[in-house]
Design a protein around this motif. Structure first.
Motif, mmCIF file in Angstrom:
data_model
loop_
_atom_site.group_PDB
_atom_site.id
_atom_site.type_symbol
_atom_site.label_atom_id
_atom_site.label_comp_id
_atom_site.label_asym_id
_atom_site.label_seq_id
_atom_site.Cartn_x
_atom_site.Cartn_y
_atom_site.Cartn_z
ATOM 1 N N ILE A 340 8.000 65.119 -0.007
ATOM 2 C CA ILE A 340 9.351 65.308 -0.580
ATOM 3 C C ILE A 340 9.781 64.075 -1.199
ATOM 4 O O ILE A 340 10.524 64.276 -2.318
ATOM 5 C CB ILE A 340 10.272 65.729 0.688
ATOM 6 C CG1 ILE A 340 9.990 66.701 1.406
ATOM 7 C CG2 ILE A 340 11.780 65.569 0.417
ATOM 8 C CD1 ILE A 340 10.249 68.148 0.687
ATOM 9 N N GLY A 341 9.261 62.994 -0.666
ATOM 10 C CA GLY A 341 9.820 61.559 -1.366
ATOM 11 C C GLY A 341 9.102 61.324 -2.621
ATOM 12 O O GLY A 341 10.031 61.000 -3.643
ATOM 13 N N ALA A 342 8.134 61.871 -2.730
ATOM 14 C CA ALA A 342 7.251 61.752 -3.995
ATOM 15 C C ALA A 342 7.996 62.550 -4.974
ATOM 16 O O ALA A 342 8.339 62.219 -6.275
ATOM 17 C CB ALA A 342 5.840 62.050 -3.947
ATOM 18 N N ALA A 343 8.343 63.745 -4.586
ATOM 19 C CA ALA A 343 9.063 64.514 -5.620
ATOM 20 C C ALA A 343 10.510 64.429 -6.118
ATOM 21 O O ALA A 343 10.839 64.413 -6.896
ATOM 22 C CB ALA A 343 9.132 66.150 -4.969
ATOM 23 N N LEU A 344 11.088 63.643 -5.030
ATOM 24 C CA LEU A 344 12.444 63.131 -5.132
ATOM 25 C C LEU A 344 12.397 61.859 -6.275
ATOM 26 O O LEU A 344 13.267 61.920 -7.182
ATOM 27 C CB LEU A 344 13.241 62.475 -4.236
ATOM 28 C CG LEU A 344 14.479 61.879 -4.483
ATOM 29 C CD1 LEU A 344 15.574 63.017 -4.711
ATOM 30 C CD2 LEU A 344 14.971 61.315 -2.837
ATOM 31 N N VAL A 345 11.279 61.067 -6.150
ATOM 32 C CA VAL A 345 11.236 59.767 -7.002
ATOM 33 C C VAL A 345 11.023 60.518 -8.263
ATOM 34 O O VAL A 345 11.419 59.934 -9.235
ATOM 35 C CB VAL A 345 10.024 59.000 -6.530
ATOM 36 C CG1 VAL A 345 9.718 58.041 -7.571
ATOM 37 C CG2 VAL A 345 10.689 58.449 -5.389
ATOM 38 N N SER A 346 9.878 61.425 -8.536
ATOM 39 C CA SER A 346 9.830 61.961 -9.839
ATOM 40 C C SER A 346 10.872 62.717 -10.458
ATOM 41 O O SER A 346 10.837 62.717 -11.768
ATOM 42 C CB SER A 346 8.565 62.954 -9.728
ATOM 43 O OG SER A 346 7.256 62.596 -9.227
#
Length: 365
Positions: A340-346
């Motif tokens: 979820i964090g990686a998708a948010l940053v992207s």
């Protein structure tokens, strides 16, 4: 708006903490808070997926999910579900199962002096079939997403090839069935292979049935591309809304399996589990879901749905592996947060890039 959305969750948390203190003192209060945090950390991807479905439902069915649905989540999955498992596994009646749950062996032993297994032992012994059902349901959901051709992709180097091979008819069923056979053969104990297979197949059937009913009552929005799964239904009412509600409840149950089982690593007391996982955890997951819908977060940050589905895929694999290997629940929560964090940053990076190009990515609600 934040206070309005999270107000009930905060109020319920305060009441639950007070009840826990009156029930078991400071230790019970701390355990309830720990379980609440555990549930939220394990279920953030659940909130994202719920939001993708909830935003397609009519206001009436949204209210049904947030009222009747929370009752099912709290009392059904976090309190009655473990008791039902114990009833089925032990052959005890409802009253005897409740008595077993509220009166564990001395020193939290696995068995009573007369050889009877404890409530925790009975529930833990049922974990393989629970994990098989939940794992296969979530795996089918994940495969249905990654094998679908989509205009927007996150991990394009992987998602685009998977979408191409996903054109093969019923590939999701083939892949899921193969993983179930491998899990049952190499991870399940010999006396549980049959029950794991049956539970896994039931998980697949449940997903196919509920997803199929969603497709049957699909209401396509004007200008919207047809897409797989009930998460893409338009503002659904009537039968469409009912089957979306049913889909969400089964989905929520599948997500809660690992949390309910994992809670027994902290306490076997069903009252504390219900207060922590149910009243605190489930309420906050619902509030996060509503917040994502009301703020249009999934439209503003387009990769969140992708990250949540990859987290679902990871959770499905973890559940299947846990049939034979114990996996710490913190790992499950960390993996979900990582995706979820990686998708948010992207998503943030994408929005900044489009903003530099003069494209407005913000959804006004």
């Amino acid at each position: 708006m934040v206070l309005r959305i999270f107000g009930w969750s905060i109020a319920v948390t305060i009441v639950s903490v007070i009840v826990a203190f009156l029930y078991g003192g400071l230790e019970a209060m701390i355990l309830v808070l720990i379980l609440g945090v555990l549930e939220v950390s394990l279920s953030f991807d659940n909130a994202v997926i719920n939001a993708t479905v909830l935003r397609r439902m009519s206001e009436f069915w949204q209210k049904i999910f947030l009222t009747i649905g929370i009752v099912i989540a709290v009392f059904g999955m976090r309190l009655l579900f473990p008791l039902v498992i114990v009833w089925a596994a032990s052959g005890l009646g409802p009253v005897a199962a409740i008595d077993l749950a509220l009166n564990p062996p001395p020193n939290d032993a696995a068995y009573f002096d007369d050889g009877r297994p404890s409530y925790e032992t009975l529930l833990t012994d049922a974990h393989p079939q629970i994990a098989a059902f939940g794992g296969m349901f979530l795996l089918m959901l994940f495969l249905g997403f990654i094998f679908e051709d989509r205009e927007i992709t996150w991990l394009s180097w992987l998602e685009k090839p998977l979408a191409r091979i996903g054109r093969l008819d019923q590939l999701s069923v083939v892949v899921a069935g193969l993983l179930l056979v491998l899990s049952a053969e190499f991870l399940a104990e010999d006396d549980k292979i049959a029950t794991v297979m049956v539970s896994g197949v039931l998980g697949m059937i449940t997903y196919i049935a509920v997803n199929g009913l969603g497709e049957l009552f699909h209401v396509e929005e004007e200008g919207e591309e047809s897409s797989n799964g009930p998460s893409e239904l338009a503002k659904a009412t009537g039968k469409a809304g009912f089957f979306l509600f049913l889909y969400l409840e089964v989905l929520d149950a599948s997500f809660s399996f690992d949390g309910v089982i994992g809670a027994f690593a902290i306490t076997a007391d069903p009252i504390i589990i219900a207060l922590g996982l149910g009243f605190i955890g489930a309420m906050f997951v619902r509030s996060i879901t509503v917040f994502l819908v009301r703020k249009g977060t999934l439209s503003d940050y387009v990769y969140l749905e992708h990250g949540a589905h990859w987290a679902i895929g990871a959770l499905a694999v973890i559940l299947l592996v846990s049939i034979g290997v114990h996996i710490n629940e913190l790992i499950t929560g960390f993996v979900g947060i990582l995706f979820i964090g990686a998708a948010l940053v992207s998503s943030v990076r994408r929005n900044k890039r489009l903003a530099r190009e003069g494209v407005d990515t913000e959804v006004h609600v």
